[in-house]
Design an enzyme around this catalytic site. Sequence first.
Site, PDB file in Angstrom:
ATOM      1  N   HIS A   1     -12.028   2.876   0.668  1.00  0.00           N
ATOM      2  CA  HIS A   1     -11.018   1.990   1.249  1.00  0.00           C
ATOM      3  C   HIS A   1     -11.662   1.070   2.283  1.00  0.00           C
ATOM      4  CE1 HIS A   1      -8.231   5.139  -0.362  1.00  0.00           C
ATOM      5  NE2 HIS A   1      -7.570   4.049  -0.695  1.00  0.00           N
TER       6      HIS A   1
ATOM      7  N   ASP B   1      -4.160  -2.241  -7.571  1.00  0.00           N
ATOM      8  CA  ASP B   1      -4.637  -1.252  -6.612  1.00  0.00           C
ATOM      9  C   ASP B   1      -5.351  -0.080  -7.293  1.00  0.00           C
ATOM     10  OD1 ASP B   1      -5.031  -0.078  -4.126  1.00  0.00           O
ATOM     11  OD2 ASP B   1      -3.096   0.949  -4.151  1.00  0.00           O
TER      12      ASP B   1
ATOM     13  N   HIS C   1     -13.139  -3.073  -1.610  1.00  0.00           N
ATOM     14  CA  HIS C   1     -11.981  -2.662  -2.418  1.00  0.00           C
ATOM     15  C   HIS C   1     -10.877  -3.707  -2.313  1.00  0.00           C
ATOM     16  CE1 HIS C   1      -8.587  -0.381  -3.949  1.00  0.00           C
ATOM     17  NE2 HIS C   1      -7.991  -0.448  -2.766  1.00  0.00           N
TER      18      HIS C   1
ATOM     19  N   HIS D   1      -3.583  -5.077   1.698  1.00  0.00           N
ATOM     20  CA  HIS D   1      -2.779  -3.920   1.278  1.00  0.00           C
ATOM     21  C   HIS D   1      -3.303  -2.595   1.828  1.00  0.00           C
ATOM     22  CE1 HIS D   1      -6.012  -3.172  -1.608  1.00  0.00           C
ATOM     23  NE2 HIS D   1      -5.467  -2.009  -1.842  1.00  0.00           N
ATOM     24  N   ASP D   2      -4.575  -2.491   2.207  1.00  0.00           N
ATOM     25  CA  ASP D   2      -5.138  -1.268   2.798  1.00  0.00           C
ATOM     26  C   ASP D   2      -5.738  -1.537   4.175  1.00  0.00           C
ATOM     27  OD1 ASP D   2      -4.548   0.808   1.041  1.00  0.00           O
ATOM     28  OD2 ASP D   2      -6.243   0.352  -0.268  1.00  0.00           O
TER      29      ASP D   2
END
Length: 538
Positions: free
Chosen positions: A228, A378, A232, A268-269
């Site tokens: 993560h 994802d 990524h 998103h992360d």
Amino acid sequence: MEVCYQLPVLPLDRPVPKHVLSRRGAISFSSSSSLFGAPDPRQLSQRRGAISYDSSDQTALYIRMLGDVRVRSQVGFEPEGGGPYPYLYIDFRTLHSYSDPSSASGSVTGPVSSSAGHVSGRRLRGLLSFQRYLHSSRLLRGTPQLNPLHILDEDYTGQAKCMLEKVGMWNFDVFLFDRLTNGNSLVTLTFHLLNQYGLLELFQLDMMKLWRFLVMVQEDYHSLNPYHNAVHAADVTQAMYCYMREPKLAKSLTSCDLLLGLLAAATHDLDHPGVNQPFLIKTNHYLAKLYRNSSVLENHHWRSAVGLLRETGLFSHLPAEDGLQMEHQLGSLILATDISRQNEYLGRFRTHLNQDNLCLANAGHRHFILQMALKCADICNPCRPWELSKQWSEKVTEEFFHQGDIEKKHKLEVSPLCDSQTNSMENIQIGFMTYVVEPLFAEWGRFSDTRLSQTMLGHLGLNKASWSGLLQQEQGSGTEDLEASGPAFVVMPTPSFVAKSEPEPDSAEPAAIATATGIGENNSQTDNKEIPQGSEDS
């Protein structure tokens, strides 16, 4: 003042002679030119670099800095302090190694260093092109330079630019792209895609605010996380771009949809700690308390993204209501990536497809499809070509096992799939593909039956077969070792219903996969006022 062996010295405030332009090679320079804008001329005398040129214009040079160095002796140079990328400071002796003087592109001949050996012209050009990103890396991080160079070319050129021309291809190698951009893949890729869609002009986004926002996003990803991290995020952004180019979406998505889709993929992360939600809950982490144990990480990613949007003022020129709506929809997209709500979204998606009632002219339906596209992006790693997919599998397994090691160290119950003694990478990947990835991408293939969907499902089947083959080899090896010294590892039990032709995600998954992902958990604590779920029309 010493110079780099026999390479010519050029004052950069003078026209470049034609005989130099015709050589097409590398040259060194030391100049007191005001173009550098340095306050102290003595600093300029220590400046060394190499430049190449691709223009016949006698007053234009395209330069690629190799870093700040000090003259050490006639046999080489000593790099100045390392910084975050010590490999950027290469030995200048590689530039003076022998190359073929009969080359059509010209050459630079000098003493051959025994430590450097033969360096081809192609390798030389590669070094020059790659090292240019030392400067851009400093610019991205806002680090002031003692000697700012105002005559550098654009921010992504050479091999990275060639890769961006093929950014819509499914075999896009984000690992290579990250190396070519000196770890700035997320910034470079996202900025390129936003600019390619013309979104900067459409939304009148300030270029410097956007650049600063993307830099801060990239910096807020934890580079020490094996999986993560910003690479990524860049990979998910590239996959999201591929999905948004699919015919059904390309002709339906609005400019606002495109902007939100790319920004959601990039963030998103954001600020992912490298551990999962159950770990945060059982350690009484403040984030778990803040978000009441519901979509803890996803809420944090969203709130972090909103914080950076407001800090940089990226949407400050928009009406306040529009800005809040953008933040709300961004949150709805990011929250959809919560794997514990997989069955909820997948069931909704399957119902829409069975009833054939998806209308992409409806804003709510478009938003829901964007949510599904981001969910696919994802977890699309198993659908990539084997060479890429395997690297991602190794990284996510490393992160799982690292969490397990932390739990053992602090005498906590080890989370499922996180114990390196009882799990293998092969078992983890086969289970994840079977019960999470395959059901989702099968429905996406029903929605968008295109060549890309067929390619993804094809890679998924091949990769699963490859992991099964590796598992059989490992089991065979373990059987041989068992006779001598006992079992080398423990294989997760295979449920009786695994032989079904198509796994039903709404049925009971294997205990390890279900617990690790949180699929099927009760989300009754979710407050729709705090956690937006999209339009009611969807």
